[in-house]
Design an enzyme around this catalytic site. Structure first.
Site, PDB file in Angstrom:
ATOM      1  N   TYR A   1       0.856  -1.205   0.000  1.00 25.86           N
ATOM      2  CA  TYR A   1       0.000   0.000   0.000  1.00 25.86           C
ATOM      3  C   TYR A   1       0.888   1.251   0.000  1.00 25.86           C
ATOM      4  O   TYR A   1       0.705   2.169  -0.804  1.00 25.86           O
ATOM      5  CB  TYR A   1      -0.946   0.010   1.214  1.00 25.86           C
ATOM      6  CG  TYR A   1      -1.720   1.305   1.295  1.00 25.86           C
ATOM      7  CD1 TYR A   1      -1.353   2.308   2.196  1.00 25.86           C
ATOM      8  CD2 TYR A   1      -2.774   1.568   0.414  1.00 25.86           C
ATOM      9  CE1 TYR A   1      -2.020   3.522   2.234  1.00 25.86           C
ATOM     10  CE2 TYR A   1      -3.453   2.783   0.454  1.00 25.86           C
ATOM     11  CZ  TYR A   1      -3.070   3.759   1.361  1.00 25.86           C
ATOM     12  OH  TYR A   1      -3.735   4.967   1.384  1.00 25.86           O
TER      13      TYR A   1
ATOM     14  N   ARG B   1       1.773   8.525  13.040  1.00 29.99           N
ATOM     15  CA  ARG B   1       1.430   9.818  13.660  1.00 29.99           C
ATOM     16  C   ARG B   1      -0.080  10.051  13.611  1.00 29.99           C
ATOM     17  O   ARG B   1      -0.652  10.598  14.558  1.00 29.99           O
ATOM     18  CB  ARG B   1       2.159  10.940  12.908  1.00 29.99           C
ATOM     19  CG  ARG B   1       1.827  12.350  13.370  1.00 29.99           C
ATOM     20  CD  ARG B   1       2.329  13.389  12.377  1.00 29.99           C
ATOM     21  NE  ARG B   1       1.556  13.328  11.124  1.00 29.99           N
ATOM     22  CZ  ARG B   1       1.873  14.052  10.041  1.00 29.99           C
ATOM     23  NH1 ARG B   1       2.922  14.843  10.050  1.00 29.99           N
ATOM     24  NH2 ARG B   1       1.148  13.948   8.948  1.00 29.99           N
TER      25      ARG B   1
ATOM     26  N   ARG C   1     -10.427   5.131   8.457  1.00 30.86           N
ATOM     27  CA  ARG C   1      -9.383   4.683   7.521  1.00 30.86           C
ATOM     28  C   ARG C   1      -8.402   3.859   8.341  1.00 30.86           C
ATOM     29  O   ARG C   1      -7.878   4.319   9.349  1.00 30.86           O
ATOM     30  CB  ARG C   1      -8.667   5.887   6.894  1.00 30.86           C
ATOM     31  CG  ARG C   1      -9.505   6.563   5.821  1.00 30.86           C
ATOM     32  CD  ARG C   1      -8.601   7.396   4.934  1.00 30.86           C
ATOM     33  NE  ARG C   1      -7.989   8.421   5.777  1.00 30.86           N
ATOM     34  CZ  ARG C   1      -8.301   9.714   5.693  1.00 30.86           C
ATOM     35  NH1 ARG C   1      -9.169  10.121   4.805  1.00 30.86           N
ATOM     36  NH2 ARG C   1      -7.739  10.606   6.480  1.00 30.86           N
TER      37      ARG C   1
ATOM     38  N   PHE D   1      15.812  19.332  -1.357  1.00 30.21           N
ATOM     39  CA  PHE D   1      14.423  18.938  -1.640  1.00 30.21           C
ATOM     40  C   PHE D   1      14.151  17.534  -1.109  1.00 30.21           C
ATOM     41  O   PHE D   1      13.079  17.266  -0.566  1.00 30.21           O
ATOM     42  CB  PHE D   1      14.182  18.993  -3.152  1.00 30.21           C
ATOM     43  CG  PHE D   1      12.868  18.414  -3.597  1.00 30.21           C
ATOM     44  CD1 PHE D   1      12.819  17.192  -4.256  1.00 30.21           C
ATOM     45  CD2 PHE D   1      11.675  19.079  -3.350  1.00 30.21           C
ATOM     46  CE1 PHE D   1      11.605  16.642  -4.664  1.00 30.21           C
ATOM     47  CE2 PHE D   1      10.450  18.538  -3.759  1.00 30.21           C
ATOM     48  CZ  PHE D   1      10.425  17.319  -4.410  1.00 30.21           C
TER      49      PHE D   1
END
Ligand SMILES: COc1cccc([C@H]2O[C@H](CC(=O)N[C@@H](CC(=O)O)C(=O)O)C(=O)N(CC(C)(C)C)c3ccc(Cl)cc32)c1OC
Length: 340
Positions: free
Chosen positions: A140, A187, A197, A257
């Site tokens: 997933y 978290r 969910r 980044f």
């Protein structure tokens, strides 16, 4: 293109202020492709996340989103009124106009990742399909996050800023996504439970409770903390790959980044570790000052390695010796200190 460009960066800032600034610091060559990649993924995620959309509507959209991004003028108004980022899809035609101005190489990378992600999201959105095993959990997270790492690595190599090796090491790119996603899933336990969910794998929580929702009962606090630490330990298993990936990145704007979200994640994971507030409060976040410090410090691999070493030691010190994963976490922290 100028008006569209202003609208595009407006959408970016609306979706994620802190990360928008990081994207805007990218080299000119990559700023627009990555900004559009980010917005297209947010668009797909906004459809997947919206529990008010019937599955027989949602699933076809997830699977054909990679074609929708080529359809000038397309917009989406089926999101529920309080769906975050719904405005992005209401005005998605501006994203599509800008996407169609990108170099074909970037369009192909973005469309290919969007197709794979949409198919994966459609599979997990199907009624009755849940994250049961650790393998499901990794699969997933590969679909929703690992693929993002793969796409970005392909762009870094395609534009020549990074060596072809960066795009070749798909295992490392995948881990870049899994570490971020698994940190967020640990978290956001309470928020996701409220939204019905379920991302925590039953192979993990099933060892500590009969039903996932039992974890928030006060009488189960000790078991709930052991379960949380198991989820933290599972996320930590990707850190060595993260550090190896970052040590490959040579372009300074690409490095920042890539490094900033990872140092934010190790700081968040350390905060989440053995922290019962996960089961009582939503929106657990590291302090603003820590975020600012991390964004400033994550400039080269030596500093980033030192940051990971620092948090690994903090995390290890937070582990309860009675925790079943006390030894494992200690060993992993030791290995992280070796690699750094
Ligand atoms: C090589 O791989 C990467 C290199 C740099 C950044 C990211 C990754 O970082 C942000 C960072 C970000 O968006 N942070 C948020 C904080 C938060 O979401 O909690 C923010 O700062 O607002 C993030 O979280 N995700 C979302 C996924 C994890 C699903 C991929 C993400 C979504 C779209 C893009 Cl183009 C990139 C990323 C990478 O992706 C793995």
């Amino acid at each position: 293109m100028t008006i569209t460009k202003e609208k595009i960066y407006h959408h970016l800032t609306m979706t994620s202020r802190s990360f928008a600034a990081v994207i805007q610091d990218l080299d000119e060559e990559l700023k627009d492709p990555i900004c559009l990649f980010y917005l297209i993924l947010r668009g797909l995620d906004t459809i997947e996340d919206d529990m008010s959309i019937d599955l027989d509507i949602k699933i076809p959209y997830l699977k054909k989103f990679h074609e929708i991004i080529y359809q000038k003028g397309w917009n989406f108004t089926k999101n529920g009124p309080n769906e975050k980022d719904r405005q992005l899809l209401v005005e998605f035609d501006t994203v599509i106009d800008a996407f169609l101005c990108l170099k074909p190489a970037y369009q192909t990378i973005i469309a290919d990742i969007t197709k794979q992600m949409g198919d994966g999201m459609a599979h997990y959105a199907t009624a009755g399909i849940n994250v049961e095993t650790n393998a499901d959990y990794d699969e997933y997270c590969h679909y929703v996050a690992g693929l993002v790492g793969l796409g970005l690595s392909e762009m870094f190599s395609a534009c020549g800023f990074e060596s072809p090796m960066v795009a070749k090491r798909k295992d490392l790119s995948n881990s870049m996504g899994l570490f971020l996603q698994k940190t967020n899933i640990a978290r956001d336990f309470l928020e996701d439970l409220r939204d019905k969910r379920f991302f925590w794998p039953k192979e993990i929580w099933g060892r500590y409770a009969d039903r996932m929702e039992d974890l928030i009962k006060p009488e189960n606090q000790a078991k709930a903390l052991h379960c949380l630490d198991h989820m933290v330990f599972n996320a930590m298993s990707h850190i060595k790959d993260v550090l190896e990936y970052l040590s490959m990145i040579k372009n300074q704007s690409c490095f920042k980044f890539c490094a900033i979200p990872q140092v934010m994640a190790i700081a968040t994971l350390t905060l989440v570790h053995n922290n019962y507030k996960i089961y009582t409060h939503e929106n657990i976040k590291i302090r603003k000052g820590e975020t600012v410090w991390l964004m400033k410090e994550a400039v080269d691999i030596d500093t980033v390695a030192a940051i990971f070493r620092y948090y690994a030691r903090l995390l290890n010190n937070k582990t309860n010796p009675l925790d079943p994963h006390f030894i494992d976490i200690g060993v992993l922290c030791g290995e992280i200190e070796q690699v750094c």
